[in-house]
Design a protein around this motif. Structure first.
Motif, PDB file in Angstrom:
ATOM      1  N   VAL A   9       0.768  -1.501   0.145  1.00  0.00           N
ATOM      2  CA  VAL A   9      -0.045   0.459  -0.326  1.00  0.00           C
ATOM      3  C   VAL A   9       0.797   1.387  -0.049  1.00  0.00           C
ATOM      4  O   VAL A   9       0.571   2.440  -0.567  1.00  0.00           O
ATOM      5  N   PHE A  10       1.646   1.130   1.182  1.00  0.00           N
ATOM      6  CA  PHE A  10       2.897   2.415   0.769  1.00  0.00           C
ATOM      7  C   PHE A  10       3.693   3.208   0.135  1.00  0.00           C
ATOM      8  O   PHE A  10       3.789   3.601  -0.834  1.00  0.00           O
ATOM      9  N   ALA A  11       3.892   1.327  -1.218  1.00  0.00           N
ATOM     10  CA  ALA A  11       5.189   2.198  -2.237  1.00  0.00           C
ATOM     11  C   ALA A  11       4.287   2.538  -3.564  1.00  0.00           C
ATOM     12  O   ALA A  11       4.493   3.314  -4.184  1.00  0.00           O
ATOM     13  N   SER A  59       7.493   1.734   3.327  1.00  0.00           N
ATOM     14  CA  SER A  59       7.285   0.525   2.317  1.00  0.00           C
ATOM     15  C   SER A  59       8.720  -0.433   2.638  1.00  0.00           C
ATOM     16  O   SER A  59       8.957  -1.691   3.245  1.00  0.00           O
ATOM     17  N   GLN A  60       9.955   0.120   2.239  1.00  0.00           N
ATOM     18  CA  GLN A  60      10.947  -0.573   2.391  1.00  0.00           C
ATOM     19  C   GLN A  60      11.415  -1.045   3.367  1.00  0.00           C
ATOM     20  O   GLN A  60      11.463  -1.809   3.703  1.00  0.00           O
ATOM     21  N   GLY A  61      11.477   0.008   4.948  1.00  0.00           N
ATOM     22  CA  GLY A  61      11.236  -0.307   6.456  1.00  0.00           C
ATOM     23  C   GLY A  61      10.372  -1.511   6.986  1.00  0.00           C
ATOM     24  O   GLY A  61      10.862  -2.661   7.343  1.00  0.00           O
ATOM     25  N   LEU A  62       8.853  -1.915   5.990  1.00  0.00           N
ATOM     26  CA  LEU A  62       7.544  -2.716   6.178  1.00  0.00           C
ATOM     27  C   LEU A  62       9.347  -3.981   5.239  1.00  0.00           C
ATOM     28  O   LEU A  62       8.590  -5.209   6.591  1.00  0.00           O
ATOM     29  N   GLY A 112       5.037 -12.287  -1.671  1.00  0.00           N
ATOM     30  CA  GLY A 112       6.123 -11.339  -1.044  1.00  0.00           C
ATOM     31  C   GLY A 112       7.040 -11.132  -2.121  1.00  0.00           C
ATOM     32  O   GLY A 112       7.608  -9.902  -1.871  1.00  0.00           O
ATOM     33  N   LEU A 113       7.410 -12.517  -3.562  1.00  0.00           N
ATOM     34  CA  LEU A 113       8.633 -11.799  -4.422  1.00  0.00           C
ATOM     35  C   LEU A 113       8.109 -10.587  -5.095  1.00  0.00           C
ATOM     36  O   LEU A 113       8.493  -9.901  -5.502  1.00  0.00           O
ATOM     37  N   GLN A 114       6.315 -10.133  -5.428  1.00  0.00           N
ATOM     38  CA  GLN A 114       5.489  -9.448  -6.356  1.00  0.00           C
ATOM     39  C   GLN A 114       5.627  -8.937  -5.877  1.00  0.00           C
ATOM     40  O   GLN A 114       5.362  -7.453  -6.057  1.00  0.00           O
ATOM     41  N   VAL A 115       5.268  -8.623  -4.274  1.00  0.00           N
ATOM     42  CA  VAL A 115       5.529  -6.622  -3.683  1.00  0.00           C
ATOM     43  C   VAL A 115       6.821  -6.412  -3.818  1.00  0.00           C
ATOM     44  O   VAL A 115       6.980  -4.880  -3.703  1.00  0.00           O
ATOM     45  N   LYS A 116       8.122  -7.613  -3.585  1.00  0.00           N
ATOM     46  CA  LYS A 116       9.371  -6.561  -3.274  1.00  0.00           C
ATOM     47  C   LYS A 116       8.862  -6.102  -4.866  1.00  0.00           C
ATOM     48  O   LYS A 116       9.892  -4.699  -5.405  1.00  0.00           O
ATOM     49  N   VAL A 117       9.004  -6.798  -6.467  1.00  0.00           N
ATOM     50  CA  VAL A 117       9.491  -6.164  -7.311  1.00  0.00           C
ATOM     51  C   VAL A 117       8.869  -4.715  -7.478  1.00  0.00           C
ATOM     52  O   VAL A 117       8.898  -3.871  -8.209  1.00  0.00           O
ATOM     53  N   LEU A 118       7.287  -4.888  -6.491  1.00  0.00           N
ATOM     54  CA  LEU A 118       6.369  -3.815  -7.061  1.00  0.00           C
ATOM     55  C   LEU A 118       7.421  -1.852  -6.522  1.00  0.00           C
ATOM     56  O   LEU A 118       7.186  -1.207  -6.865  1.00  0.00           O
TER      57      LEU A 118
END
Length: 287
Positions: free
Chosen positions: A169-171, A193-196, A210-216
């Motif tokens: 959500v933050f990204a 977002s990065q901190g979370l 997790g992988l998809q969120v990291k890409v976004l």
């Protein structure tokens, strides 16, 4: 389907909302319909929070009453028994009270996390409304717009892990601020977002979601760095996203149902990396 702006009495609930969400998955809905579904989901979550808070309050009151009764019983017995029995009873009482406190804190933490999630989604949905009205922002020919903001806002409810959900959500909120040229706000959101993600468990980060969120997240950060003319750092962020996509094709396959990633998201990572990596011929060739 009713459009956005409806009062609470017209919002969907329970099975009706679930059926509407399932029906809408493969439909090209208008902005108003997407906003209406998002508002219905938010209202349902808020009502669930209210119920949970009431249940938690009653549960705490019950446990406090039980703890008080147990304490009185132990003290009564302690007065009738030897000092050794009194000491054992005191220890048992302390353990009981500590256990009750831990249960109460755990329930409070879950409620606080849910509240934070709803607040973050509400903020994102408001920005989506601003994007919808901002024609200049939507006419720049890039992949992020109000529909994409609402899409990820709705899909965030499918993410069970708190850190992952908030990071997504933050990204996405950062992307919205970038579109509106609020770069300071965009930087603040992507840092959160990065901190979370740093706090999330390794297994969670390596999961499909997790992988998809990291890409976004990396894409959003790369976009912001590129806007701030930090080319090398932007390349590093895009490269991290590219490497995740390259190493995990099945987990990041955008053709499957209810994926966080879309073909446009993936294409944007590739195009941005190609545009910036003019000096790195090998990387450009791979992309």
């Amino acid at each position: 389907m009713a459009s956005g702006g409806a009062d609470d009495s017209r919002l969907l609930r329970g099975k009706a909302l679930q059926s509407a969400e399932e029906w809408a998955r493969d439909k090209n809905l208008s902005y108003q319909d997407k906003q209406y579904l998002a508002a219905s989901k938010e209202k349902e979550i808020q009502e669930e929070i209210a119920v949970k808070e009431q249940e938690a309050t009653l549960e705490r009151e019950r446990k406090d009453k039980d703890a008080t009764q147990a304490r009185n019983q132990l003290l009564s017995k302690a007065n009738q028994k030897a000092q050794r029995i009194t000491s054992i009873g005191a220890i048992a009482l302390i353990v009981t009270l500590i256990g009750s406190a831990i249960v109460g804190l755990s329930s409070r933490k879950q409620l606080d996390e849910t509240h934070d999630e709803v607040v973050a989604v509400q903020n994102l949905n408001k920005l989506a409304g601003v994007l919808e009205k901002n024609t200049d922002s939507n006419s720049e020919g890039i992949t992020f717009n109000s529909n994409e903001a609402l899409r990820l806002s709705a899909l965030s409810f499918n993410v069970s892990n708190h850190q992952l959900k908030q990071a997504l959500v933050f990204a996405t909120t950062s992307q919205a601020h970038q579109q509106l040229k609020n770069l300071k706000e965009a930087e603040s959101e992507i840092k959160q977002s990065q901190g979370l993600l740093q706090k999330a468990d390794h297994k969670v980060l390596e999961s499909k979601q997790g992988l998809q969120v990291k890409v976004l997240v990396q894409k959003s950060q790369g976009d912001l760095l590129a806007k701030n003319k930090q080319t090398q750092n932007a390349i590093a962020s895009y490269t991290q996203a590219f490497n995740i996509l390259k190493a995990n094709p099945n987990e990041t396959d955008f053709t499957k149902d209810n994926q966080l990633l879309t073909g446009e998201n993936i294409e944007s990572v590739h195009r941005s990396l190609i545009k910036l990596s003019l000096q790195d011929k090998e990387l450009k060739k791979q992309v």
